[in-house]
Scaffold this active site. Structure first.
Site, PDB file in Angstrom:
ATOM      1  N   TYR A 107       0.639  -1.173  -0.031  1.00 21.32           N
ATOM      2  CA  TYR A 107       0.187   0.182  -0.060  1.00 21.32           C
ATOM      3  C   TYR A 107       0.659   1.277   0.092  1.00 21.32           C
ATOM      4  O   TYR A 107       1.854   1.285   0.945  1.00 21.32           O
ATOM      5  CB  TYR A 107      -0.740  -0.625   1.312  1.00 21.32           C
ATOM      6  N   ASN A 169     -13.042  -6.124   8.661  1.00 22.27           N
ATOM      7  CA  ASN A 169     -11.620  -5.950   7.272  1.00 22.27           C
ATOM      8  C   ASN A 169     -10.608  -6.267   8.352  1.00 22.27           C
ATOM      9  O   ASN A 169      -9.780  -5.328   8.044  1.00 22.27           O
ATOM     10  CB  ASN A 169     -12.451  -4.967   6.138  1.00 22.27           C
ATOM     11  N   ARG A 171      -6.727  -6.107   9.259  1.00 20.82           N
ATOM     12  CA  ARG A 171      -5.768  -5.477   8.425  1.00 20.82           C
ATOM     13  C   ARG A 171      -4.618  -4.934   9.319  1.00 20.82           C
ATOM     14  O   ARG A 171      -4.451  -3.484   9.193  1.00 20.82           O
ATOM     15  CB  ARG A 171      -5.762  -4.029   7.944  1.00 20.82           C
ATOM     16  N   LEU A 230     -17.194 -18.809   6.221  1.00 19.58           N
ATOM     17  CA  LEU A 230     -16.455 -19.963   6.351  1.00 19.58           C
ATOM     18  C   LEU A 230     -15.218 -19.965   5.373  1.00 19.58           C
ATOM     19  O   LEU A 230     -14.982 -21.461   5.021  1.00 19.58           O
ATOM     20  CB  LEU A 230     -17.286 -20.978   6.902  1.00 19.58           C
ATOM     21  N   GLU A 233     -16.528 -23.475   2.560  1.00 16.77           N
ATOM     22  CA  GLU A 233     -17.089 -24.349   3.386  1.00 16.77           C
ATOM     23  C   GLU A 233     -18.639 -23.515   3.056  1.00 16.77           C
ATOM     24  O   GLU A 233     -19.254 -23.843   3.548  1.00 16.77           O
ATOM     25  CB  GLU A 233     -16.677 -24.653   4.858  1.00 16.77           C
ATOM     26  N   GLY A 234     -18.654 -22.178   3.058  1.00 16.12           N
ATOM     27  CA  GLY A 234     -19.854 -21.814   2.834  1.00 16.12           C
ATOM     28  C   GLY A 234     -19.791 -20.546   4.792  1.00 16.12           C
ATOM     29  O   GLY A 234     -18.847 -19.408   4.864  1.00 16.12           O
ATOM     30  N   ALA A 260     -13.151 -11.306  -2.299  1.00 12.43           N
ATOM     31  CA  ALA A 260     -14.578 -12.052  -2.038  1.00 12.43           C
ATOM     32  C   ALA A 260     -15.251 -11.935  -0.597  1.00 12.43           C
ATOM     33  O   ALA A 260     -16.304 -12.573  -0.967  1.00 12.43           O
ATOM     34  CB  ALA A 260     -13.606 -14.042  -1.600  1.00 12.43           C
ATOM     35  N   ASP A 262     -15.667  -9.210   0.153  1.00  9.48           N
ATOM     36  CA  ASP A 262     -16.430  -7.908  -0.122  1.00  9.48           C
ATOM     37  C   ASP A 262     -17.600  -8.158  -0.611  1.00  9.48           C
ATOM     38  O   ASP A 262     -18.926  -8.168  -0.857  1.00  9.48           O
ATOM     39  CB  ASP A 262     -16.195  -6.729  -0.849  1.00  9.48           C
ATOM     40  N   ASP A 298     -10.744  -6.841  -8.161  1.00  6.83           N
ATOM     41  CA  ASP A 298     -11.485  -6.904  -6.594  1.00  6.83           C
ATOM     42  C   ASP A 298     -12.717  -6.999  -7.197  1.00  6.83           C
ATOM     43  O   ASP A 298     -13.933  -7.846  -6.650  1.00  6.83           O
ATOM     44  CB  ASP A 298     -11.237  -5.591  -5.971  1.00  6.83           C
TER      45      ASP A 298
END
Length: 317
Positions: A107, A169, A171, A230, A233-234, A260, A262, A298
């Protein structure tokens, strides 16, 4: 304000350069440019599903800022509450290309225009025009001003009788330490209705292991719904009266895992705003998360309503 928004969000959008070839970033010579940033991903996904979305941020008066502003407008996102700074630049990042696993991301965002978003920039009438607020923990990590803005926005929306979703999220690189990160995120979680962490994030934030325990921890803090990602796995969901697991969708090839989570948030939030049964909203989250990992940028995999329905009907578990 006459404009009505289904959702408002805020944060730091960045110009992203992602490698077109595998290898260490310092050796890669060819990159493609795209828009990046968790909140802009969610705003894009919701807009593509035909929800009206407003995005609040500060951009630099530079080519990256202009690129981001145009990209958001092109997605049909309302940009009327975006301001430009002469003093501070727009943030950017570079991302490696990998055959499997997570790409390396670097970044360049310190002292960016977006990190200067503070209480003076909060437009109460604009936020009041929206039915729902989506927040991520990244905003609180990038500066004290942004953290203040996050707390104020969440409290304002709750007091106005609106719903608030929150994706931590995490970071770690943006935080001074793990304890500060966990304490701040958990404090923010008390101000949301729908909390959407990944399982790994939930474990870091609570010290607990099982999805059921992590969800119970946040319900005790006053959150009304916890949905835990998860991965393949969902997902697991729990509210005061409902709980369960929803199986993930099979993915043929994972191209890039970034975005993913998001995509998952887009599915859950849109499903809940459209009054789908909770399990169906979570299943939609799984579907969009699966679509997201199959594309390089993204936001590339974020579907239109037609693409989403086609994917769900075609894919068998």
């Amino acid at each position: 304000m006459s404009k009505h928004l289904d959702v408002v969000t805020f944060g730091e959008p960045m110009a992203m350069f992602y490698a077109n070839e595998e290898g260490p970033l310092d050796e890669v010579m060819s990159f493609s440019k795209a828009l990046a940033g968790a909140e802009s991903n969610v705003a894009t996904g919701l807009s593509r599903l035909e929800h009206t979305v407003g995005y609040v941020t500060k951009l630099g008066e530079d080519s990256f800022g202009s690129f981001i502003f145009k990209a958001l407008n092109k997605e049909g996102i309302d940009t009327s509450n975006i301001s430009f700074s002469r003093e501070f630049p727009t943030g950017m990042l570079i991302k490696s290309k990998v055959a499997s696993g997570d790409p390396k991301v670097e970044y360049f965002r310190r002292h960016s225009a977006a990190s200067k978003l503070g209480l003076a920039d909060f437009d109460a009438s604009y936020f009041a025009s929206a039915g729902h607020l989506h927040v991520t923990g990244i905003s609180s990590a990038i500066s004290p001003e942004c953290h203040e803005f996050s707390v104020h926005a969440m409290e304002f929306m709750k007091q106005s009788g609106k719903t608030v979703s929150f994706d931590p999220n995490l970071r770690p690189a943006l935080w001074p330490g793990a304890k500060t990160m966990a304490d701040t995120i958990n404090n923010l979680a008390t101000r949301c209705d729908w909390f959407i962490p990944g399982l790994g994030e939930g474990r870091i934030l609570t010290g607990l292991t099982a999805p059921e325990e992590i969800a119970a921890y946040y319900l005790n803090l006053g959150v009304s719904l916890v949905v835990i990602k998860l991965g393949p796995e969902g997902a697991y969901y729990k509210s005061s009266d409902l709980e369960g697991y929803v199986q993930g969708f099979k993915v043929d090839q994972v191209v890039d895992t970034v975005g993913a989570g998001d995509g998952f948030a887009v599915g859950v939030i849109s499903g809940l705003l459209e009054k789908l049964p909770l399990k169906e909203a979570v299943r939609r989250g799984n579907a969009i998360g699966a679509l997201a990992v199959m594309s390089p940028g993204d936001r590339d995999g974020l579907p239109t309503r037609e693409q989403l329905e086609r994917f769900i009907s075609q894919v068998t578990h």
